[in-house]
Write a protein that holds these residues in place. Structure first.
Motif, PDB file in Angstrom:
ATOM      1  N   ARG A 150      75.159  64.388  85.033  1.00 28.88           N
ATOM      2  CA  ARG A 150      76.478  64.377  84.384  1.00 28.88           C
ATOM      3  C   ARG A 150      76.616  65.545  83.407  1.00 28.88           C
ATOM      4  O   ARG A 150      77.659  66.194  83.341  1.00 28.88           O
ATOM      5  N   ILE A 151      75.533  65.823  82.667  1.00 29.92           N
ATOM      6  CA  ILE A 151      75.575  66.919  81.685  1.00 29.92           C
ATOM      7  C   ILE A 151      75.688  68.265  82.394  1.00 29.92           C
ATOM      8  O   ILE A 151      76.457  69.146  81.983  1.00 29.92           O
ATOM      9  N   LYS A 152      74.917  68.431  83.461  1.00 30.55           N
ATOM     10  CA  LYS A 152      74.972  69.696  84.216  1.00 30.55           C
ATOM     11  C   LYS A 152      76.379  69.893  84.778  1.00 30.55           C
ATOM     12  O   LYS A 152      76.929  70.996  84.732  1.00 30.55           O
ATOM     13  N   ALA A 153      76.966  68.816  85.275  1.00 31.21           N
ATOM     14  CA  ALA A 153      78.323  68.905  85.811  1.00 31.21           C
ATOM     15  C   ALA A 153      79.307  69.287  84.711  1.00 31.21           C
ATOM     16  O   ALA A 153      80.321  69.953  84.963  1.00 31.21           O
ATOM     17  N   ALA A 154      79.000  68.892  83.464  1.00 27.89           N
ATOM     18  CA  ALA A 154      79.876  69.238  82.343  1.00 27.89           C
ATOM     19  C   ALA A 154      79.667  70.685  81.885  1.00 27.89           C
ATOM     20  O   ALA A 154      80.437  71.205  81.076  1.00 27.89           O
ATOM     21  N   GLY A 155      78.580  71.318  82.386  1.00 26.30           N
ATOM     22  CA  GLY A 155      78.420  72.745  82.113  1.00 26.30           C
ATOM     23  C   GLY A 155      77.279  73.157  81.199  1.00 26.30           C
ATOM     24  O   GLY A 155      77.249  74.287  80.717  1.00 26.30           O
TER      25      GLY A 155
END
Ligand SMILES: Nc1nc2c(ncn2[C@@H]2O[C@H](COP(=O)(O)OP(=O)(O)OP(=O)(O)O)[C@@H](O)[C@H]2O)c(=O)[nH]1
Ligand SMILES: [Mg+2]
Ligand SMILES: [Zn+2]
Lengths: 113, 237
Positions: free
Chosen positions: B87-92
């Motif tokens: 989720r964090i990686k998807a948030a950037g």
């Protein structure tokens, strides 16, 4: 169950000490346990029973030395006994005393043979 | 009386060896090493703690998107799954997942290992999302600058007094999910009173990871915690 982590450290220290002393077995462990340490003695003893298996500390008894909590008042400096973090200063009634004792967990000594 | 320990036996084969070792100190030494590493790289490390589901990851997703004055990196701690790091990686932001298995908290050694994998840039902001648990993470210093405790308005107002170790250890209390307040009879004043009873120095920020309300206060607080040396470098250069 953070006690399991602490029980493993306890086994490691007891075994290291016994080996360094040329002993074959750890018979007992003296443990100072602060009543505000956040460590539950029962859980620690339970964790120890598991963690010591197959080591020279297997089956060692644990002797507890409970240490009462102490706090210093941030307002008036009075030192008092602290049963919980909610205990107020008996002198001026201030909350949130600064812990000055009873918050540690110390392996005091071991008995080896 | 025996000469070894003064017990009643005539003699026995066991002897007493002084040890005097603080068991809580093993983790503290590793935490001190992490703290030194953060200081040298002027990294702000924050340890986010709460009960499961209070909204740690949701707050971080929005923080990653909104905090632009420094690079943000995240260490995610959960017993199982790599979902939160995804989720964090998807948030950037760069993220590393630690799975503690049966463990109920992160410790300084796990964080040291995650740091070497993550290699956070100098002057970055490192958020460490601890395992959802209001008890055990309070005992384990990770080397962070501060612990941030998150409580959502769907939890009880008396949580701080029920979990005093955690609320004592934290510097900031984020009160999340305030978008739900109109639907609940949650008493904010009672929550603050309960937290102040165990920690008179506690600071509170109410916010919603859903609507973004209150986030400016949180971002300002983060900015204010950034290491002074790094600020001077940035201002100077
Ligand atoms: N209404 C509302 N829901 C929220 C808010 N923040 C988080 N949630 C919801 O709360 C649930 C849990 O959020 P997470 O961010 O996964 O919580 P967490 O603390 O990271 O959970 P764990 O990592 O499992 O301990 C999700 O369904 C979110 O959508 C908020 O501000 N308002
Ligand atoms: Mg999460
Ligand atoms: Zn006082």
């Amino acid at each position: 169950m953070h006690e399991l982590t602490l029980a493993c450290d306890m086994v490691d220290i007891a075994c290291e000490t016994a080996t360094r002393e040329g002993a074959e077995r750890v018979e007992a462990i003296e443990l100072e346990i602060g009543l505000l340490s956040g460590v539950l003695a029962e859980a620690l003893i339970f964790g120890f029973a598991t963690a010591c298996r197959g080591t020279v500390a297997e089956g060692a008894g644990i002797e507890l030395f409970p240490e009462p909590g102490r706090g210093v008042c941030r307002q008036c400096g009075r030192i008092s006994s602290l049963e919980t973090f909610l205990t107020r200063c008996p002198e001026c009634g201030s909350p949130g005393l600064c812990v000055s004792g009873g918050d540690c967990l110390r392996l005091r000594a071991i008995r080896v043979s | 009386m025996c000469v070894d320990c003064g017990c009643d036996a005539e003699r026995h084969d066991s002897r007493r060896v002084e040890v005097r070792r603080d068991l809580l100190a093993a983790n503290d030494r590793l935490a001190a090493a992490n703290r030194l590493y953060f200081a040298e790289k002027a990294i702000l490390a924050l340890n986010l703690v709460s009960s499961p589901g209070s909204g740690k990851t949701s707050i971080l997703e929005r923080t990653v998107a909104a905090f632009d004055s420094r690079p943000v990196v995240v260490i995610e701690g959960d017993q199982q799954t790599g979902r939160d790091a995804e989720r964090i990686k998807a948030a950037g932001a760069a993220a590393v997942q630690i799975n503690t298995g049966s463990g109920c908290h992160l410790d300084a050694r796990m964080v040291a290992a995650a740091i070497s994998e993550l290699d956070p840039p100098a002057q970055s902001c490192l958020f460490i999302e601890n395992v959802g648990n209001l008890v055990c993470p309070a005992m384990f210093d990770l080397g962070e600058a501060a612990k941030v405790v998150i409580i959502s308005v769907t939890e009880g107002e008396d949580k701080p007094e029920k979990y005093p170790y955690m609320f004592r250890a934290a510097s900031l209390c984020l009160i999340n999910k305030i978008d739900l307040l109109p639907h609940l009879d949650f008493d904010l004043a009672a929550l603050k009173a309960s937290a102040l009873a165990v920690n008179p120095a506690m600071i509170f920020i109410g916010l919603s990871a859903r609507s973004g309300e209150g986030f400016s206060g949180w971002l300002e607080w983060i900015e204010a915690q950034c290491p002074v040396a790094a600020k001077a470098v940035r201002q100077g250069g």
